[in-house]
Design an enzyme around this catalytic site. Structure first.
Site, PDB file in Angstrom:
ATOM      1  N   GLY A   9     -12.552  -9.035   0.919  1.00 14.82           N
ATOM      2  CA  GLY A   9     -13.100  -8.748  -0.479  1.00 14.82           C
ATOM      3  C   GLY A   9     -13.063  -6.862  -0.563  1.00 14.82           C
ATOM      4  CB  ALA A  10     -13.511  -5.435  -4.074  1.00 17.72           C
ATOM      5  CB  THR A  34      -0.486   2.477  -1.370  1.00 22.51           C
ATOM      6  OG1 THR A  34      -1.716   2.274  -1.547  1.00 22.51           O
ATOM      7  CG2 THR A  34       0.228   1.995  -0.005  1.00 22.51           C
ATOM      8  CG  HIS A  49     -10.671   5.949   1.590  1.00 25.25           C
ATOM      9  ND1 HIS A  49      -9.795   4.224   1.610  1.00 25.25           N
ATOM     10  CD2 HIS A  49     -11.662   4.868   0.586  1.00 25.25           C
ATOM     11  CE1 HIS A  49     -10.648   3.162   1.754  1.00 25.25           C
ATOM     12  NE2 HIS A  49     -11.727   3.560   0.412  1.00 25.25           N
ATOM     13  CD  GLU A  61      -1.550  11.742  -1.636  1.00 26.03           C
ATOM     14  OE1 GLU A  61      -0.915  11.962  -2.963  1.00 26.03           O
ATOM     15  OE2 GLU A  61      -2.266  11.925  -1.834  1.00 26.03           O
TER      16      GLU A  61
END
Length: 173
Positions: A9-10, A34, A49, A61
């Site tokens: 999950g998040a 992404t 991040h 990217e």
């Protein structure tokens, strides 16, 4: 080289776990990101991040053509983190999802690097009320299943803790 799918999950610790595995591998690491910075909150997430990654790691990217990026970057002796399939699918925005998914799967099977693929686990709640959201959740679930079939290892992150779902050497499919 067999890949490893990391789902959850998040804010379950998926990315941090993938980063830990990459560090432990001792391999030169490429982070394929992404995410698109669509708003301030997302820009802050992306920056969080980035700050966590070791300076020696490269970042590429890649919001759309993930298969191409993986083919170009997943050579012998490397470690590649793909983070994440959920945002990648959202970036496709109803575009040719099936063709992009198949291209990514072909690249994943050809990869000579250690590949750590991060994705979200979306299908654990109620069925969404809107047709567009249901369609996205369905495509996402199908993508996760297809990628999982090709991965030697699958880990589910729960509250920051890794739970082995599929271990190396287990039967595929």
């Amino acid at each position: 080289m067999p890949a490893h799918l990391i789902s959850g999950g998040a804010r379950s610790g998926k990315s941090a776990y993938a980063e830990k595995l990459a560090l432990e591998s001792g391999r030169p690491t490429l982070y394929i990101a992404t995410a698109l910075p669509g708003d301030e909150e997302m820009r802050e997430r992306i920056e969080h991040h980035r700050r966590r990654r070791p300076a020696a790691w490269r970042t590429r990217e890649c919001p759309v053509h993930l298969g191409s990026a993986l083919r170009e970057e997943a050579g012998p002796g490397a470690c590649v983190i793909v983070d994440c399939l959920t945002l990648w699918l959202a970036n496709l925005n109803g575009g040719n999802v099936e063709a992009e998914r198949e291209d990514f799967l072909r690249a994943l099977l050809q990869a000579q690097a250690e590949v750590l693929v991060v994705t979200n686990e979306l299908g654990s709640g109620i069925v969404p009320a809107g047709a567009a959201t249901r369609s996205f959740v369905d495509e996402h679930g199908l993508t996760n299943q297809r990628v999982a079939q090709e991965c030697e290892r699958i880990t589910l992150m729960v509250c920051g803790q890794p739970l082995a779902v599929k271990l190396a050497g287990a039967a595929r499919g």
